[in-house]
Scaffold this motif. Structure first.
Motif, mmCIF file in Angstrom:
data_model
loop_
_atom_site.group_PDB
_atom_site.id
_atom_site.type_symbol
_atom_site.label_atom_id
_atom_site.label_comp_id
_atom_site.label_asym_id
_atom_site.label_seq_id
_atom_site.Cartn_x
_atom_site.Cartn_y
_atom_site.Cartn_z
ATOM 1 N N VAL A 111 0.817 -1.206 0.024
ATOM 2 C CA VAL A 111 0.064 -0.229 0.002
ATOM 3 C C VAL A 111 0.733 1.180 -0.023
ATOM 4 O O VAL A 111 1.871 1.484 0.633
ATOM 5 N N ASN A 112 0.453 2.253 -1.008
ATOM 6 C CA ASN A 112 1.175 3.351 -1.084
ATOM 7 C C ASN A 112 2.659 3.161 -1.654
ATOM 8 O O ASN A 112 3.720 4.001 -1.183
ATOM 9 N N GLY A 113 2.769 2.203 -1.882
ATOM 10 C CA GLY A 113 4.274 1.935 -2.451
ATOM 11 C C GLY A 113 5.329 1.118 -1.741
ATOM 12 O O GLY A 113 6.239 0.589 -2.205
ATOM 13 N N GLY A 114 4.973 0.990 -0.427
ATOM 14 C CA GLY A 114 5.769 0.539 0.590
ATOM 15 C C GLY A 114 7.000 1.431 0.936
ATOM 16 O O GLY A 114 7.391 2.210 0.416
ATOM 17 N N THR A 115 7.845 0.806 1.824
ATOM 18 C CA THR A 115 9.187 1.365 2.211
ATOM 19 C C THR A 115 10.343 1.220 1.223
ATOM 20 O O THR A 115 10.554 -0.090 0.724
ATOM 21 N N ARG A 116 10.979 2.091 0.719
ATOM 22 C CA ARG A 116 12.010 1.950 -0.359
ATOM 23 C C ARG A 116 13.418 1.906 0.439
ATOM 24 O O ARG A 116 13.340 2.579 1.553
ATOM 25 N N GLU B 94 35.713 3.999 7.359
ATOM 26 C CA GLU B 94 35.960 4.760 8.706
ATOM 27 C C GLU B 94 37.002 4.120 9.032
ATOM 28 O O GLU B 94 37.356 3.049 8.717
ATOM 29 N N THR B 95 37.967 4.681 9.974
ATOM 30 C CA THR B 95 39.247 4.028 10.470
ATOM 31 C C THR B 95 38.789 2.945 11.622
ATOM 32 O O THR B 95 37.619 2.706 11.990
ATOM 33 N N ALA B 96 39.824 2.155 11.905
ATOM 34 C CA ALA B 96 39.566 1.031 13.032
ATOM 35 C C ALA B 96 39.306 1.601 14.192
ATOM 36 O O ALA B 96 38.481 0.904 15.210
ATOM 37 N N THR B 97 39.420 2.842 14.492
ATOM 38 C CA THR B 97 39.196 3.425 15.746
ATOM 39 C C THR B 97 37.840 4.172 15.720
ATOM 40 O O THR B 97 37.269 4.771 16.611
ATOM 41 N N GLY B 98 37.103 4.339 14.515
ATOM 42 C CA GLY B 98 35.646 4.771 14.664
ATOM 43 C C GLY B 98 35.561 6.114 13.880
ATOM 44 O O GLY B 98 34.512 6.870 13.870
ATOM 45 N N ASP B 99 36.768 6.653 13.380
ATOM 46 C CA ASP B 99 36.717 8.064 12.738
ATOM 47 C C ASP B 99 36.035 7.797 11.434
ATOM 48 O O ASP B 99 36.687 7.046 10.668
ATOM 49 N N ASN B 100 35.307 8.743 11.068
ATOM 50 C CA ASN B 100 34.503 8.666 9.987
ATOM 51 C C ASN B 100 35.185 9.494 8.753
ATOM 52 O O ASN B 100 35.427 10.509 9.172
ATOM 53 N N LEU B 101 35.665 8.802 7.651
ATOM 54 C CA LEU B 101 36.586 9.393 6.580
ATOM 55 C C LEU B 101 35.721 9.740 5.425
ATOM 56 O O LEU B 101 35.875 10.367 4.753
ATOM 57 N N GLY B 102 34.522 9.084 5.223
ATOM 58 C CA GLY B 102 33.465 9.492 4.169
ATOM 59 C C GLY B 102 32.179 8.710 4.194
ATOM 60 O O GLY B 102 32.293 7.520 4.777
ATOM 61 N N SER B 103 30.984 9.388 3.701
ATOM 62 C CA SER B 103 29.912 8.263 3.907
ATOM 63 C C SER B 103 28.920 8.997 2.742
ATOM 64 O O SER B 103 29.301 10.213 2.290
ATOM 65 N N ILE B 104 27.966 8.313 2.528
ATOM 66 C CA ILE B 104 26.937 8.651 1.145
ATOM 67 C C ILE B 104 25.704 7.931 1.352
ATOM 68 O O ILE B 104 25.911 6.907 1.753
ATOM 69 N N SER B 105 24.681 8.780 1.275
ATOM 70 C CA SER B 105 23.388 7.931 1.568
ATOM 71 C C SER B 105 22.649 7.862 0.206
ATOM 72 O O SER B 105 22.870 8.773 -0.717
ATOM 73 N N THR B 106 22.265 6.816 0.070
ATOM 74 C CA THR B 106 21.629 6.412 -1.137
ATOM 75 C C THR B 106 20.212 7.131 -1.483
ATOM 76 O O THR B 106 19.985 7.254 -2.867
ATOM 77 N N LEU B 107 19.936 7.939 -0.473
ATOM 78 C CA LEU B 107 18.353 8.267 -0.563
ATOM 79 C C LEU B 107 17.693 7.272 -0.851
ATOM 80 O O LEU B 107 18.007 5.770 -0.905
ATOM 81 N N ASP B 108 16.258 7.269 -1.158
ATOM 82 C CA ASP B 108 15.182 6.391 -1.383
ATOM 83 C C ASP B 108 15.387 5.526 -2.845
ATOM 84 O O ASP B 108 15.567 6.461 -3.857
ATOM 85 N N ILE B 109 15.710 4.517 -2.758
ATOM 86 C CA ILE B 109 16.104 3.796 -4.073
ATOM 87 C C ILE B 109 14.822 3.460 -4.606
ATOM 88 O O ILE B 109 13.772 2.838 -4.328
ATOM 89 N N PRO B 110 14.418 3.855 -5.991
ATOM 90 C CA PRO B 110 12.956 3.693 -6.681
ATOM 91 C C PRO B 110 12.934 2.176 -6.972
ATOM 92 O O PRO B 110 13.927 1.417 -7.205
#
Length: 646
Positions: A151-156, A164-180
């Motif tokens: 219903v309503n297309g469902g959750t995308r 990230e490093t082994a110590t948890g430092d974030n080096l970069g990320s990207i969100s795909t956003l909703d995938i059609p």
């Protein structure tokens, strides 16, 4: 299947070192930003392998999801599959792997109800990285849900690719956003740049939304590799497009390939592909490279590429990025199979066929070469002008020309065959057959022939047979037929013995067999209505033997006989007077003497036998043991011994 495709240095999927080697200080986050440029051999390449049926589970620690051995996983589960069929009431798209490999596997996930779960993670050793180098982490992802399933297309699906490093430092990320929910694979990636050496690197693909109806996806071709500038390479010959096609045996030469890269990239290393593996070409570290001469090169594909890095990193294999390979293809000459030497009969069709190429050039005797065309030519009718040496060569689809081959065609005059006339023979006899007009003879069927491959065999067939002879002179032949008619000998078949009484008639119902019967006759002709009939009527007054003669027109005659037994009529008187007066003194039974086997017996009124005789040469005189019997009534029996009554 994970491919740890760093040249020369195989890595394990997870490798943790006790010392920290690299520091990554650059991070970038954009929604599905495509990292441009060239790429190195991947530190990580996960394509999940290939095969029939379901694939194996991932190693422990790679995902937060449970492996299930079914093609359509439920919430919180994943499977390694090569195709999505009718899953969950056909609510998922029918999908194959992202790179269209035969039976290629991919990871099919039915997301959990909770966000934050890791779909896939990998740890890369810090020794794989170089300072001041760009890297890309990417994956092919597809929303497998159909829009109509919920219903309503469902959750995308909505995922984050993180570095990230082994110590948890974030080096970069990207969100795909909703995938059609279109069922189409798309590439998502994140890029970053290193500065100083300090730590191992962990890459992750994480679920951003809770499950429910929807949020079902597939992952494939997960890649982690160095990224460099756009590298343009081309040959010193305009218009090749990075690919040169040559023919085996053509005039050889060398070619110069020149690389064009962005400023700041001044370290080069040229490579060639050798037995499926890239290897450095010693000493070739400039922006251009001249290939060895193609003279004498065997047919095959020869590839070259250039590796570039920023200053100081050319010796580190995982820091290099590579150009698209430049190719020199040595195409093989066609392996021509030309027609063999052959003979053809004047007036018939000459069909010539060559194979091994794409098009063919033919040269007939006393004629110019044909334009490139078919591998088959037909000459109809063949004449004396077509006799001679022919040439043909093949051209491949790449334009390579085979060696020219010659063959000879001999045009032979036609055969004028003759054969002996059909003939008749009596059964068991032979006939001589003869054919003329050729060099070779072949008779069939073989039954009854003394030999099948000569001009004049002797035929002794058991039944009428039509023989065919093929008269030939290598290429030409003609067939003729001749019939040997087998005539059966005449056979006269007279009937069984005939029995009549004097004054009666009987039909002599004879039969005959055989061919060409021209005459039947009985002898003697006495007492016959017509002795030339096969079944005459005989009325002999006494015993007679008749002989049937049957004659054929060609196979002699046959005879057969039948006896006619004529019984005399017996007259039995009922009185006689044995008184010695010389008149009627004995019991004289007319014609009984002719029945030599007959038995005559007389009894008195008391049943006493008073007379007995076999045959009747001596009539009874009325006595018994020399004594005259009294007058009276006596009884008798007469058995003629021929089944008849007197």
């Amino acid at each position: 299947m994970v491919h740890l495709a760093v040249p020369y240095k195989p890595l394990m999927r997870f490798l943790y070192l006790p010392c920290l080697l690299l520091l990554f200080v650059f991070a970038t986050t954009t929604a599905n930003a495509q990292c441009s440029g060239s790429f190195g051999d991947p530190i990580l390449y996960e394509d999940f392998g290939s095969g029939t049926g379901l694939g194996p589970p991932l190693p422990a620690g790679v995902t937060d999801y449970n492996f299930t051995g079914v093609p359509c996983p439920n919430d919180g589960d994943y499977s390694i599959v090569n195709y999505i069929g009718d899953c969950h009431g056909n609510s998922w798209h029918n999908i194959r792997d992202a790179s269209n490999k035969p039976n290629g596997y991919f990871m099919l996930v039915n997301a959990k109800q909770l966000a934050g779960q890791v779909f896939y993670t990998y740890t890369a050793d810090a020794s794989n990285f170089c300072a001041n180098t760009d890297y890309e982490f990417s994956a092919m992802i597809v929303n497998v849900m159909r829009t109509s399933a919920c219903v309503n297309g469902g959750t995308r699906p909505n995922l984050t690719l993180t570095i990230e490093t082994a110590t948890g430092d974030n080096l970069g990320s990207i969100s795909t956003l909703d995938i059609p929910p279109d069922g189409l694979w798309k590439k998502y990636n994140v890029c970053f740049t290193t500065t100083n050496v300090t730590s191992n690197i962990i890459v992750k693909i994480v679920n951003n939304v809770a499950g429910g109806c929807g949020n079902d996806l597939a992952l494939d071709d997960i890649t982690f590799s160095a990224r460099g500038p756009v590298i343009t390479t081309d040959y010193d010959i305009p218009g090749t497009g990075g690919n040169i096609n040559l023919c085996e045996g053509s005039t050889g030469q060398s070619y110069t390939i020149t690389a064009d890269v962005a400023a700041g990239y001044r370290n080069f290393q040229w490579q060639r592909l050798n037995n499926g593996a890239w290897e450095d070409i010693i000493g070739e570290t400039n922006s251009s490279y001249t290939t060895p001469s193609t003279t004498g090169l065997a047919a095959g594909v020869y590839q070259y590429r250039v590796a570039v890095v920023k200053d100081g990193n050319i010796g580190s294999l995982t820091c290099r990025t590579f150009s698209t390979p430049n190719t020199i293809t040595i195409n093989p000459k066609p392996v021509l199979i030309a027609p063999a030497d052959q003979s053809v009969c004047t007036g018939s069709t000459l069909q010539l066929t060559a194979t091994g190429g794409n098009t063919y050039v033919w040269r007939r005797p006393n004629m110019p070469a044909s334009p490139p065309g078919s591998g088959s030519i037909s000459i109809n009718p063949a004449t004396n002008a077509d006799d001679g040496i022919y040439e043909v060569y093949a051209i491949s689809d790449k334009g390579c020309i085979s060696d020219t081959k010659q063959f000879r065609v001999t045009v032979i005059p036609p055969v004028t065959a003759t054969v002996s006339q059909s003939t008749d023979v009596c059964a068991g006899q032979s006939a001589s057959l003869e054919a003329t007009g050729g060099l070779y003879y072949q008779w069939f069927p073989a039954a009854g022939l003394s030999q099948t491959d000569i001009a004049n065999p002797v035929a002794t067939p058991s039944q009428t047979t039509t023989y065919t002879v093929r008269v030939s002179n290598d290429a030409c032949f003609e067939e003729k037929t001749v019939t040997v008619n087998v005539l059966q000998y005449p056979l006269a078949i007279a009937p069984e013995k005939k029995v009549i009484f004097e004054g009666q008639s009987v039909v002599l119902n004879a039969t005959t067999r055989g061919d060409n019967i021209v005459e039947t006759s009985w002898s003697p002709a006495t007492f016959l209505d017509d002795p030339l009939l096969l079944t005459p009527v005989a009325t002999p007054p006494y015993d007679m033997t008749y002989t049937l003669t049957v004659r054929s027109a060609s196979c002699g005659e046959s005879v057969s006989s039948v006896s006619v037994r004529v019984y005399r009529k017996v007259t039995v008187p009922n009185t006689f007077t044995p008184n010695g007066d010389g008149f009627n003194d004995v019991w004289n039974i007319n014609q009984l003497y002719t029945y030599a086997e007959s038995i005559t017996t007389v009894f008195n009124r008391s049943g006493q036998q008073v007379f007995h005789s076999e045959g009747y040469n001596n009539p009874w005189n009325g006595t018994l043991n020399g004594q005259q019997l009294p007058a009276g009534t006596y009884y008798y029996t007469i058995d003629l011994k021929n089944g008849t009554k007197p």
